[in-house]
Design a protein around this motif. Structure first.
Motif, PDB file in Angstrom:
ATOM      1  N   ASN A  47     -43.438 -17.613  14.555  1.00 11.88           N
ATOM      2  CA  ASN A  47     -43.486 -16.249  14.132  1.00 11.88           C
ATOM      3  C   ASN A  47     -43.758 -16.283  12.485  1.00 11.88           C
ATOM      4  O   ASN A  47     -44.516 -15.191  12.411  1.00 11.88           O
ATOM      5  CB  ASN A  47     -42.354 -15.862  13.996  1.00 11.88           C
ATOM      6  CG  ASN A  47     -41.138 -16.220  13.004  1.00 11.88           C
ATOM      7  OD1 ASN A  47     -40.829 -17.969  12.901  1.00 11.88           O
ATOM      8  ND2 ASN A  47     -40.348 -15.633  11.783  1.00 11.88           N
ATOM      9  N   TYR A 110     -38.398 -17.170   6.064  1.00  9.59           N
ATOM     10  CA  TYR A 110     -38.885 -15.443   5.446  1.00  9.59           C
ATOM     11  C   TYR A 110     -37.796 -15.042   5.310  1.00  9.59           C
ATOM     12  O   TYR A 110     -37.812 -14.033   3.914  1.00  9.59           O
ATOM     13  CB  TYR A 110     -39.382 -15.416   6.880  1.00  9.59           C
ATOM     14  CG  TYR A 110     -39.636 -13.646   6.671  1.00  9.59           C
ATOM     15  CD1 TYR A 110     -40.621 -13.484   6.068  1.00  9.59           C
ATOM     16  CD2 TYR A 110     -38.714 -12.621   7.004  1.00  9.59           C
ATOM     17  CE1 TYR A 110     -41.216 -12.266   6.039  1.00  9.59           C
ATOM     18  CE2 TYR A 110     -39.131 -11.224   7.048  1.00  9.59           C
ATOM     19  CZ  TYR A 110     -40.610 -11.445   6.596  1.00  9.59           C
ATOM     20  OH  TYR A 110     -41.117  -9.673   6.270  1.00  9.59           O
ATOM     21  N   MET A 125     -39.165  -5.589   5.174  1.00  8.56           N
ATOM     22  CA  MET A 125     -39.544  -6.262   5.561  1.00  8.56           C
ATOM     23  C   MET A 125     -39.163  -6.346   6.828  1.00  8.56           C
ATOM     24  O   MET A 125     -38.643  -5.372   7.236  1.00  8.56           O
ATOM     25  CB  MET A 125     -39.279  -7.398   4.304  1.00  8.56           C
ATOM     26  CG  MET A 125     -39.942  -7.861   3.578  1.00  8.56           C
ATOM     27  SD  MET A 125     -39.193  -9.213   2.555  1.00  8.56           S
ATOM     28  CE  MET A 125     -39.502 -10.292   3.199  1.00  8.56           C
ATOM     29  N   GLY A 126     -39.922  -7.476   7.532  1.00 12.68           N
ATOM     30  CA  GLY A 126     -39.675  -7.754   8.988  1.00 12.68           C
ATOM     31  C   GLY A 126     -40.005  -6.626   9.574  1.00 12.68           C
ATOM     32  O   GLY A 126     -39.316  -6.587  11.249  1.00 12.68           O
ATOM     33  N   ASP A 186     -31.847   2.708   9.057  1.00 15.16           N
ATOM     34  CA  ASP A 186     -31.144   2.302   9.993  1.00 15.16           C
ATOM     35  C   ASP A 186     -31.218   2.850  10.849  1.00 15.16           C
ATOM     36  O   ASP A 186     -30.861   1.716  11.992  1.00 15.16           O
ATOM     37  CB  ASP A 186     -29.382   2.239   9.010  1.00 15.16           C
ATOM     38  CG  ASP A 186     -29.267   1.555   7.934  1.00 15.16           C
ATOM     39  OD1 ASP A 186     -29.936   1.307   7.861  1.00 15.16           O
ATOM     40  OD2 ASP A 186     -28.303   2.235   7.703  1.00 15.16           O
TER      41      ASP A 186
ATOM     42  N   ALA B  50     -25.894  -1.452  11.220  1.00 13.61           N
ATOM     43  CA  ALA B  50     -27.499  -1.589  10.048  1.00 13.61           C
ATOM     44  C   ALA B  50     -27.566  -3.141   9.688  1.00 13.61           C
ATOM     45  O   ALA B  50     -28.472  -2.994   9.274  1.00 13.61           O
ATOM     46  CB  ALA B  50     -26.807  -0.032   9.142  1.00 13.61           C
ATOM     47  N   LYS B  53     -29.472  -5.123  12.116  1.00 13.23           N
ATOM     48  CA  LYS B  53     -30.731  -4.158  12.083  1.00 13.23           C
ATOM     49  C   LYS B  53     -31.670  -5.657  10.932  1.00 13.23           C
ATOM     50  O   LYS B  53     -33.126  -5.795  10.759  1.00 13.23           O
ATOM     51  CB  LYS B  53     -31.407  -3.105  11.880  1.00 13.23           C
ATOM     52  CG  LYS B  53     -32.871  -2.583  11.600  1.00 13.23           C
ATOM     53  CD  LYS B  53     -32.300  -1.206  11.701  1.00 13.23           C
ATOM     54  CE  LYS B  53     -34.320  -0.916  11.994  1.00 13.23           C
ATOM     55  NZ  LYS B  53     -34.919  -0.332  10.151  1.00 13.23           N
ATOM     56  N   LYS B  54     -30.636  -5.429   9.121  1.00 11.28           N
ATOM     57  CA  LYS B  54     -31.743  -5.964   8.607  1.00 11.28           C
ATOM     58  C   LYS B  54     -31.562  -7.449   8.452  1.00 11.28           C
ATOM     59  O   LYS B  54     -32.450  -8.319   9.015  1.00 11.28           O
ATOM     60  CB  LYS B  54     -30.250  -5.790   7.228  1.00 11.28           C
ATOM     61  CG  LYS B  54     -31.181  -5.506   5.746  1.00 11.28           C
ATOM     62  CD  LYS B  54     -30.388  -5.213   4.562  1.00 11.28           C
ATOM     63  CE  LYS B  54     -30.496  -5.567   3.374  1.00 11.28           C
ATOM     64  NZ  LYS B  54     -30.186  -6.568   3.419  1.00 11.28           N
ATOM     65  N   TRP B  56     -32.000  -8.981  11.197  1.00 10.96           N
ATOM     66  CA  TRP B  56     -33.206  -8.213  12.713  1.00 10.96           C
ATOM     67  C   TRP B  56     -34.289  -8.790  12.016  1.00 10.96           C
ATOM     68  O   TRP B  56     -35.100  -9.871  11.966  1.00 10.96           O
ATOM     69  CB  TRP B  56     -32.828  -7.383  13.684  1.00 10.96           C
ATOM     70  CG  TRP B  56     -34.094  -6.992  14.136  1.00 10.96           C
ATOM     71  CD1 TRP B  56     -35.359  -6.187  13.674  1.00 10.96           C
ATOM     72  CD2 TRP B  56     -34.756  -8.158  15.508  1.00 10.96           C
ATOM     73  NE1 TRP B  56     -36.486  -6.624  15.018  1.00 10.96           N
ATOM     74  CE2 TRP B  56     -36.090  -7.630  15.683  1.00 10.96           C
ATOM     75  CE3 TRP B  56     -33.488  -8.482  16.643  1.00 10.96           C
ATOM     76  CZ2 TRP B  56     -36.492  -7.303  17.191  1.00 10.96           C
ATOM     77  CZ3 TRP B  56     -34.637  -9.516  17.618  1.00 10.96           C
ATOM     78  CH2 TRP B  56     -35.928  -8.293  18.185  1.00 10.96           C
ATOM     79  N   GLU B  57     -34.258  -8.054  10.262  1.00  9.66           N
ATOM     80  CA  GLU B  57     -36.225  -7.788  10.163  1.00  9.66           C
ATOM     81  C   GLU B  57     -35.634  -8.880   9.367  1.00  9.66           C
ATOM     82  O   GLU B  57     -36.990  -9.610   8.552  1.00  9.66           O
ATOM     83  CB  GLU B  57     -35.978  -6.271   8.967  1.00  9.66           C
ATOM     84  CG  GLU B  57     -35.738  -5.313  10.182  1.00  9.66           C
ATOM     85  CD  GLU B  57     -35.462  -4.276   9.009  1.00  9.66           C
ATOM     86  OE1 GLU B  57     -35.397  -2.870  10.041  1.00  9.66           O
ATOM     87  OE2 GLU B  57     -34.900  -4.101   7.912  1.00  9.66           O
ATOM     88  N   GLU B  58     -34.737  -9.543   8.893  1.00  7.56           N
ATOM     89  CA  GLU B  58     -35.341 -10.210   7.891  1.00  7.56           C
ATOM     90  C   GLU B  58     -34.891 -12.071   7.799  1.00  7.56           C
ATOM     91  O   GLU B  58     -35.684 -13.371   6.947  1.00  7.56           O
ATOM     92  CB  GLU B  58     -33.663 -10.213   6.951  1.00  7.56           C
ATOM     93  CG  GLU B  58     -33.704  -9.478   5.669  1.00  7.56           C
ATOM     94  CD  GLU B  58     -33.048  -9.440   4.222  1.00  7.56           C
ATOM     95  OE1 GLU B  58     -32.134  -9.806   4.382  1.00  7.56           O
ATOM     96  OE2 GLU B  58     -32.758  -8.310   3.286  1.00  7.56           O
ATOM     97  N   ASN B  59     -35.223 -11.587   9.007  1.00  9.12           N
ATOM     98  CA  ASN B  59     -35.373 -12.890   9.671  1.00  9.12           C
ATOM     99  C   ASN B  59     -36.337 -13.057  10.707  1.00  9.12           C
ATOM    100  O   ASN B  59     -36.872 -14.545  11.079  1.00  9.12           O
ATOM    101  CB  ASN B  59     -34.103 -13.941  10.543  1.00  9.12           C
ATOM    102  CG  ASN B  59     -33.226 -14.334   9.349  1.00  9.12           C
ATOM    103  OD1 ASN B  59     -33.068 -15.001   8.991  1.00  9.12           O
ATOM    104  ND2 ASN B  59     -32.157 -13.435   9.804  1.00  9.12           N
ATOM    105  N   ASN B  60     -37.361 -12.612  10.733  1.00 11.92           N
ATOM    106  CA  ASN B  60     -38.662 -11.816  11.018  1.00 11.92           C
ATOM    107  C   ASN B  60     -38.907 -12.276  12.563  1.00 11.92           C
ATOM    108  O   ASN B  60     -39.616 -13.457  13.153  1.00 11.92           O
ATOM    109  CB  ASN B  60     -39.401 -12.959  10.211  1.00 11.92           C
ATOM    110  CG  ASN B  60     -40.888 -12.301  10.670  1.00 11.92           C
ATOM    111  OD1 ASN B  60     -41.143 -11.360  10.877  1.00 11.92           O
ATOM    112  ND2 ASN B  60     -41.842 -13.522  11.369  1.00 11.92           N
ATOM    113  N   ILE B  62     -39.417  -9.603  15.172  1.00 16.14           N
ATOM    114  CA  ILE B  62     -40.255  -9.116  15.462  1.00 16.14           C
ATOM    115  C   ILE B  62     -41.460 -10.448  15.860  1.00 16.14           C
ATOM    116  O   ILE B  62     -42.282 -10.210  16.668  1.00 16.14           O
ATOM    117  CB  ILE B  62     -40.372  -8.362  15.316  1.00 16.14           C
ATOM    118  CG1 ILE B  62     -41.504  -7.456  15.207  1.00 16.14           C
ATOM    119  CG2 ILE B  62     -41.594  -8.229  13.768  1.00 16.14           C
ATOM    120  CD1 ILE B  62     -40.430  -6.229  16.838  1.00 16.14           C
ATOM    121  N   PHE B 126     -25.993  -4.847  17.059  1.00 20.14           N
ATOM    122  CA  PHE B 126     -27.535  -3.786  16.888  1.00 20.14           C
ATOM    123  C   PHE B 126     -28.270  -4.198  17.727  1.00 20.14           C
ATOM    124  O   PHE B 126     -27.983  -3.253  18.776  1.00 20.14           O
ATOM    125  CB  PHE B 126     -28.459  -4.495  15.334  1.00 20.14           C
ATOM    126  CG  PHE B 126     -29.147  -4.303  15.459  1.00 20.14           C
ATOM    127  CD1 PHE B 126     -30.351  -2.881  15.309  1.00 20.14           C
ATOM    128  CD2 PHE B 126     -30.571  -5.205  15.943  1.00 20.14           C
ATOM    129  CE1 PHE B 126     -31.806  -2.234  15.845  1.00 20.14           C
ATOM    130  CE2 PHE B 126     -32.353  -4.884  16.299  1.00 20.14           C
ATOM    131  CZ  PHE B 126     -32.717  -3.351  15.595  1.00 20.14           C
TER     132      PHE B 126
END
Lengths: 461, 144
Positions: A47, A110, A125-126, A186, B50, B53-54, B56-60, B62, B126
């Motif tokens: 990633n 990250y 981010m992300g 969200d 919520a 989701k954060k 999910w995002e803050e550990n990349n 995607i 999530f």
């Protein structure tokens, strides 16, 4: 070179090429991780490598677009750039901010990067391609605004040409649409819907205006065809771009929770998105056939033709093969997408930046109009090595994608799991990696072409 | 292009055509945003979803996985992972928790993210919420 301030484009182009090299190195790392899963794990997980690969691409293309603007806008406007000092200051800000961001990706996890850059305050981010820390995004906005101001002031005080105007519209759209990267609700569906306002409306919208105007500029200069003719083509091409491409956003709204009428709308309009690219191909070849002069910079003309052809193949044809919703139901998020992404970005945006560099760099390095024959031949080798290897990367990924879809999504109860299917198609990932190595060799040849035959004169036609 | 078709005609097509389709697109987007509550069941977006989701995002996440088909193609689709794992949040949590720090030799590896129990619960919730979005029955089968 007609105006001293055009020189400010030079550091932008050099930085673009440097970041391009880094982008390809990370691409090769990822390609290897596809078949040797533990390569560089856990030091550089996939990633992270991917984030570096895609973010470097975006940043170096932006450097390329900015360099192109600083070069061509003064010449089109027939006046010096509003503020070369501002341009140079923004160059260093952008380069340092970009470098720090990449170092951040590589140096800390990250989640740590998110914490130390205050992602809590305004979480942005992300999300794919928008992984930059919020503070970097703010920096991008500041650089973009300063850049736009500089370009707009130059256009305003000088001659207004269609090339300038279209470029300015494209760059303004680029800056404005990027603001949607700050919208991160969200609700995942809303997030995804407006994420495409940055990503799709950039690469299948306003970036094509930038591409069109740079191509038009180079064709005016190298073919000597009447500006009126070229500008008429430019208008028709970008009209078709936006007429098809805006509603064409719908081809991203099939399976993310958005209403199902997008399946029809997205299919119909995005199926027409190849039209402007096809027109671009006809346009480039037509203008070159009707040329009134033999420009000594033959390799720049080769890049221009290459852009027109490869953009049509990569963005047009490879986009079309999976854009209709009944097809996309099976191919969405597979290696087919990756195949399209590679050839489209290379054909449309990498090649147009290399076109303007090829055209402008010799003059910025003190030559009359073109590099020596020796240097041009070498650059032509790099053109073919990179372009042909990119065709093979695309073909191998397409083969992998077709097999993936067949094995993983079509077999009914016998369908294979993702990881099992990946192992079955590993051969094609190896072949892709091989083609990637050839691409790197092409890039090395490209860079070497800047350092050969400096003393010789260009062949006059 | 022939002489009868002038540059100003081309320019008018550009401005007129673009303005028209921007307007249509904005109208459609407005309609879509109004129709979404029926499909995204947003009433179920709890603070836990919520937070998930954060995480999910803050550990990349995607950067390797796809989520509803978007993301990277290195690791499995997760929009339907809740269903694939037998409608079990525990299975998702167990999987994320048990990743070896140094990875398994020779294989593609998911990093050990050292998530707290709260974060693990949240990201699983999530993914459960995501699996329930009405996405026109994508993906074609459970394998994603």
């Amino acid at each position: 070179m007609q105006y001293q301030s055009q020189m400010v484009a030079k550091p932008y182009f050099i930085a673009a090429i440097g970041l391009f090299v880094a982008q390809i190195l990370f691409g090769l790392i990822m390609g290897l991780q596809y078949v040797m899963g533990d390569f560089l794990f856990p030091e550089i997980p996939f990633n992270v490598a991917r984030m570096v690969h895609t973010n470097l691409l975006i940043v170096w293309l932006l450097f390329g677009f900015m360099g192109a603007s600083y070069y061509l806008v003064p010449e089109e406007s027939e006046t010096e750039l509003h503020s070369p000092k501002l341009a140079l200051a923004l160059f260093w800000i952008f380069l340092v901010a970009g470098a720090l961001t990449i170092v951040g990706y590589l140096a800390v996890p990250y989640a740590t990067l998110a914490k130390i850059t205050g992602n809590d305050l305004l979480p942005t981010m992300g999300r794919e391609f928008l992984e930059q820390p919020t503070i970097t995004k703010i920096g991008i906005v500041i650089v973009a605004l300063g850049f736009l101001f500089n370009i707009a002031m130059t256009v305003l005080k000088g001659r207004k040409t269609t090339v300038n105007l279209v470029l300015l519209i494209g760059l303004t759209g680029l800056a404005v649409l990027f603001l949607f990267s700050f919208y991160n609700p969200d609700n995942l569906v809303l997030d995804k819907m407006f994420w495409w306002w940055v990503v799709h409306l950039w690469v299948e919208g306003v970036w094509e205006l930038i591409l069109g105007s740079i191509l038009a500029f180079v064709l005016i200069k190298t073919t000597g065809v009447d500006r009126e003719v070229i500008e008429k083509w430019l208008y028709v091409i970008i009209a078709m771009t936006l007429i098809t491409g805006i509603i064409g956003t719908g081809h991203h709204y099939y399976w993310i929770g958005t209403p199902e009428y997008w399946q029809l709308l997205g299919s119909v309009f995005s199926a027409m998105e190849p039209i402007p690219f096809f027109m671009m191909t006809v346009f480039a070849f037509n203008m070159i056939n009707r040329r009134r002069r033999e420009h000594p910079n033959k390799v720049a003309v080769l890049w221009a033709m290459g852009t027109a052809v490869m953009a049509f193949l990569g963005a047009g044809v490879w986009g079309f093969i999976h854009t209709l919703s009944p097809v996309n139901f099976y191919t969405h998020g597979s290696q087919i997408t990756a195949a399209h992404g590679h050839m489209a970005f290379y054909g449309a945006y990498v090649m147009i930046v290399l076109t303007i560099i090829s055209y402008a760099m010799p003059m910025m390095r003190g030559r009359a109009a073109a590099n020596s024959n020796k240097s041009q031949v070498m650059e032509m080798w790099s053109f073919w090595l990179m372009t042909v290897s990119m065709v093979f990367i695309t073909l191998f990924l397409t083969a992998a994608g077709i097999l993936q879809v067949y094995l993983q999504r079509m077999g009914g109860d016998a369908a294979l799991s993702f990881m099992v299917a990946q192992e079955k198609i590993a051969l094609f990932y190896w072949l892709r990696e091989g083609a990637g190595v050839v691409f790197l060799i092409g890039l090395i040849v490209y860079i070497a072409s800047f350092f050969v035959g400096g003393k010789e004169r260009a062949e006059t036609a | 292009m022939s002489g009868a078709f002038t540059k100003s005609m081309a320019r008018n097509i550009f401005y007129g055509g673009s303005a028209f389709f921007i307007f249509i697109f904005l109208a459609l987007s407005f309609d879509t945003v109004r129709a979404l509550p029926e499909r995204d069941h947003r009433e179920n977006i709890t603070p836990q979803v919520a937070l998930g989701k954060k995480v999910w995002e803050e550990n990349n996440c995607i950067g390797c996985h796809t989520l509803m088909g978007e993301g990277a193609y290195y690791a499995p689709e997760l929009g339907n992972v809740y269903n694939r794992f037998g409608n079990s949040k525990e299975a998702i949590i167990g999987f994320i928790k048990s990743r070896p720090v140094e990875g398994n030799p020779g294989r593609r590896n998911m990093p050990q993210f050292n998530l707290s129990d709260e974060e693990l619960e949240a990201v699983a919730e999530f993914l459960k919420w995501t699996s329930e979005i009405d996405d026109a029955n994508w993906p074609p089968n459970i394998q994603g």
